[in-house]
Design an enzyme around this catalytic site. Structure first.
Site, PDB file in Angstrom:
ATOM      1  N   GLY A   1     -57.085  83.996  53.400  1.00 18.81           N
ATOM      2  CA  GLY A   1     -57.785  83.732  52.146  1.00 18.81           C
ATOM      3  C   GLY A   1     -57.417  84.765  51.095  1.00 18.81           C
ATOM      4  O   GLY A   1     -56.920  85.845  51.421  1.00 18.81           O
TER       5      GLY A   1
ATOM      6  N   LYS B   1     -49.691  63.210  56.005  1.00 17.23           N
ATOM      7  CA  LYS B   1     -48.700  62.230  55.553  1.00 17.23           C
ATOM      8  C   LYS B   1     -47.717  61.859  56.664  1.00 17.23           C
ATOM      9  O   LYS B   1     -47.435  60.678  56.885  1.00 17.23           O
ATOM     10  CB  LYS B   1     -47.937  62.791  54.352  1.00 17.23           C
ATOM     11  CG  LYS B   1     -46.973  61.804  53.703  1.00 17.23           C
ATOM     12  CD  LYS B   1     -47.705  60.779  52.886  1.00 17.23           C
ATOM     13  CE  LYS B   1     -46.758  59.904  52.104  1.00 17.23           C
ATOM     14  NZ  LYS B   1     -47.457  58.924  51.253  1.00 17.23           N
TER      15      LYS B   1
ATOM     16  N   CYS C   1     -55.011  86.752  59.352  1.00 19.19           N
ATOM     17  CA  CYS C   1     -55.003  87.500  58.098  1.00 19.19           C
ATOM     18  C   CYS C   1     -56.438  87.813  57.656  1.00 19.19           C
ATOM     19  O   CYS C   1     -57.130  88.583  58.304  1.00 19.19           O
ATOM     20  CB  CYS C   1     -54.220  86.740  57.042  1.00 19.19           C
ATOM     21  SG  CYS C   1     -53.756  87.759  55.612  1.00 19.19           S
ATOM     22  N   TYR C   2     -56.924  87.196  56.567  1.00 14.39           N
ATOM     23  CA  TYR C   2     -58.296  87.427  56.139  1.00 14.39           C
ATOM     24  C   TYR C   2     -59.278  87.083  57.258  1.00 14.39           C
ATOM     25  O   TYR C   2     -60.311  87.744  57.415  1.00 14.39           O
ATOM     26  CB  TYR C   2     -58.611  86.596  54.893  1.00 14.39           C
ATOM     27  CG  TYR C   2     -60.005  86.819  54.346  1.00 14.39           C
ATOM     28  CD1 TYR C   2     -60.244  87.739  53.339  1.00 14.39           C
ATOM     29  CD2 TYR C   2     -61.095  86.104  54.852  1.00 14.39           C
ATOM     30  CE1 TYR C   2     -61.522  87.953  52.844  1.00 14.39           C
ATOM     31  CE2 TYR C   2     -62.377  86.307  54.371  1.00 14.39           C
ATOM     32  CZ  TYR C   2     -62.585  87.228  53.363  1.00 14.39           C
ATOM     33  OH  TYR C   2     -63.856  87.451  52.886  1.00 14.39           O
TER      34      TYR C   2
ATOM     35  N   GLU D   1     -48.677  80.218  61.013  1.00 16.26           N
ATOM     36  CA  GLU D   1     -48.566  78.802  60.634  1.00 16.26           C
ATOM     37  C   GLU D   1     -47.354  78.502  59.768  1.00 16.26           C
ATOM     38  O   GLU D   1     -46.949  77.340  59.651  1.00 16.26           O
ATOM     39  CB  GLU D   1     -49.842  78.341  59.922  1.00 16.26           C
ATOM     40  CG  GLU D   1     -50.093  78.953  58.560  1.00 16.26           C
ATOM     41  CD  GLU D   1     -50.901  80.235  58.620  1.00 16.26           C
ATOM     42  OE1 GLU D   1     -51.624  80.530  57.648  1.00 16.26           O
ATOM     43  OE2 GLU D   1     -50.803  80.957  59.637  1.00 16.26           O
TER      44      GLU D   1
ATOM     45  N   HIS E   1     -49.103  85.511  59.359  1.00 10.53           N
ATOM     46  CA  HIS E   1     -49.373  84.072  59.306  1.00 10.53           C
ATOM     47  C   HIS E   1     -48.471  83.322  60.295  1.00 10.53           C
ATOM     48  O   HIS E   1     -47.302  83.079  60.007  1.00 10.53           O
ATOM     49  CB  HIS E   1     -49.132  83.544  57.896  1.00 10.53           C
ATOM     50  CG  HIS E   1     -50.191  83.945  56.914  1.00 10.53           C
ATOM     51  ND1 HIS E   1     -51.330  83.201  56.714  1.00 10.53           N
ATOM     52  CD2 HIS E   1     -50.288  85.031  56.110  1.00 10.53           C
ATOM     53  CE1 HIS E   1     -52.081  83.810  55.803  1.00 10.53           C
ATOM     54  NE2 HIS E   1     -51.478  84.920  55.426  1.00 10.53           N
TER      55      HIS E   1
ATOM     56  N   ASP F   1     -48.635  54.735  52.669  1.00 17.03           N
ATOM     57  CA  ASP F   1     -50.040  54.874  53.039  1.00 17.03           C
ATOM     58  C   ASP F   1     -50.774  53.531  52.994  1.00 17.03           C
ATOM     59  O   ASP F   1     -51.422  53.128  53.966  1.00 17.03           O
ATOM     60  CB  ASP F   1     -50.742  55.871  52.113  1.00 17.03           C
ATOM     61  CG  ASP F   1     -50.081  57.234  52.142  1.00 17.03           C
ATOM     62  OD1 ASP F   1     -49.380  57.528  53.124  1.00 17.03           O
ATOM     63  OD2 ASP F   1     -50.258  57.996  51.174  1.00 17.03           O
TER      64      ASP F   1
END
Length: 515
Positions: free
Chosen positions: A54, A371, A81-82, A173, A171, A229
């Site tokens: 964050g 997506k 992290c945060y 991710e 991070h 979609d």
């Protein structure tokens, strides 16, 4: 029910990437803002918790925190992290402004073994990671130990093995941490004990049951744009409720070449889905006459679409439900806490909302998917790859790829250039490698020489990006041979263009979508 991971969002611009990595490992997860986490815990019944990064500082007053009871539930927790800093501060550690802030690639040294690193990193090894922080943990809470450091950070990763609490200052991710996905898998599978049994086949079955339960014997109307979609929504609904579904296709006249015909052929002729085809090119071009502001264009197109859709829905009669292709990133953005980076409404996708006077209930069967997962569901449903693998195309269509005033001749010029560009991409075997490619007709004319004549015609810009989920992207590095071939064809075959340029802009995390 499959195992579930709850991701508590502290406002990081890459929180959605955490969810993507977790789902890639076959584990269902959801993202909830920190200020709604307490009410979600009991309803969601997670097997493990991830605390995101964050932009705030833990050292500030009234900055985001996880619910205090979270640490007494006996659930494994990973702070990123945060999230790591918040966990440490709440459990009795100390966080201070870092002497040396770290942003970007960094190297950590593994100083201890733990389940989080098992099979990935060994003690005394150095590993590349991605850092983004201005604060750091300087004193650990009781029960924790340091398992990694960096040159400027004495505490880069921590572990409390007994309580299964872990924290990393980097991070995992993002793609810039090469083993980050595997580290998250270690947390979900080794630490939490998830089985990884969440598959698209499982989702398909659950979605069909949920649709039938919600709709019952009611009629559903679905706005079909021809994009991935809405197409997947239509096929999924048809499998669930058959002829209770009617699709309405509003043809704006701003689609890519041949797409309107393909929509009618696939859904009316192949799937035999009841389909209303409203050809409304004159309505949209009339409403856009003389308009150059891009935001105004979007609003005009959205308003005209809603009016026409409402008209056709009334003609159908008796529809109680509206099916929409809402995706999970839209859901996350709609509940983001104030001040977070994902609260910006993407007006080029959300061109308008349905008026309350329609008095119709929503069916949103894709609202739990990203997506690329929608594409996977389409394949699971047996949809043709030409439709499932189609590049994204925002609702305003060609109108936002023609900066300035919209005119029929400009639409024709751009559509012809776009056909050649995509045809050459397919000929080169690159279409499925590229996430999105399109041409733009710039509001610029240049002087050129065509044979023995001087020309004064438009400049065409080409765009192509690679991505997995549409949240981050990089330009595709075409060869000069390819660009030369495409440019030559466009200039030779499309009357109205005498120059072609290629856009090499990337889209890092947290920026507005490209057009």
């Amino acid at each position: 029910m499959s195992d579930r991971i709850l991701i508590i969002d502290f406002g990081s611009q890459v929180t959605q990437l955490i969810a993507r990595r977790v789902r890639e490992n076959g584990v269902y997860c959801e993202v909830v803002p920190f200020n709604k986490a307490d009410e979600t815990l009991d309803r969601f019944d997670p097997k493990g918790i991830i605390l995101s990064g964050g932009p705030a500082s833990v050292t500030g007053d009234e900055t985001p925190r996880a619910p205090d009871r979270l640490f007494d539930l006996g659930l494994p927790i990973l702070g990123i992290c945060y999230g790591q800093q918040s966990m440490c501060a709440q459990l009795g550690g100390t966080v201070e402004a870092a002497t040396h802030r770290e942003f970007g690639r960094a190297s950590i040294t593994i100083t201890g073994t733990c389940d989080l690193f098992e099979g990935l990193w060994q003690q005394n090894e150095k590993q590349q990671v991605w850092m983004s922080h201005g604060d750091s943990v300087i004193d650990l809470p009781p029960g924790f130990r340091t398992v990694a450091t960096s040159e400027s950070l004495p505490i880069a990763a921590i572990a409390d093995d007994q309580r299964k609490f872990y924290g990393v200052q980097f991070h995992p991710e993002v793609m810039h941490t090469p083993e980050g996905g595997a580290l998250l898998r270690n947390f979900t599978h080794r630490v939490v004990g998830c089985t990884g049994d969440w598959t698209m086949a499982h989702f398909r079955g659950e979605a069909i049951k949920a649709i039938r339960k919600k709709v019952g014997d009611g009629k559903v109307v679905c706005g079909l744009s021809g994009g991935v979609d809405s197409s997947v929504v239509a096929v999924l609904l048809h499998e669930a409720i058959g002829d209770q579904l009617t699709c309405v296709f509003i043809d704006t006249g701003l689609l890519r070449a041949g797409e309107a015909d393909q929509v009618v052929e696939v859904f009316r002729d192949h799937y035999n889905i009841p389909l209303v085809h409203r050809e409304a090119e004159d309505v949209f071009l009339g409403a856009l006459d003389g308009v150059s502001d891009p935001e105004q264009k979007r609003k005009i197109i959205g308003g005209a679409f809603i009016d026409l859709f409402e008209e056709e829905a009334k003609n159908i009669g008796g529809a109680e439900f509206l099916a929409q292709g809402t995706l999970y990133p839209d859901v996350i953005e709609s509940v983001s806490f104030a001040g977070g980076p994902s609260v910006t409404i993407k007006s080029h996708h959300n061109v308008g909302g349905l008026p309350e006077r329609m008095n119709i209930k929503l069916v949103e069967p894709l609202r739990e998917l990203f997506k690329d997962e929608v594409r996977e569901l389409g394949r699971e449903l047996g949809m043709p790859e030409t439709l499932v693998g189609r590049h994204p195309f925002p609702g305003p269509g060609l109108a936002i790829r023609i900066p300035g005033v919209i005119e029929q001749d400009k639409i024709d010029i751009l559509r012809n250039a776009d056909v050649i560009y995509l045809e050459e991409i397919r000929n080169a075997g690159l279409y499925d490698t590229i996430w999105q490619a399109f041409a733009v007709l710039l509001p610029v004319r240049t002087v050129g020489v065509m044979g023995d004549e001087r020309s004064y015609e438009y400049v065409c810009a080409l765009r192509a990006v690679t991505s997995t989920d549409g949240m981050t992207a990089d330009f595709y590095p075409f060869s000069m041979e390819f660009l030369g071939r495409v440019s030559t064809r466009i200039v030779n075959e499309v009357r109205g263009i005498n120059r072609v340029v290629y856009d090499v802009t990337s889209k890092p995390p947290g920026t507005i979508e490209w057009e």
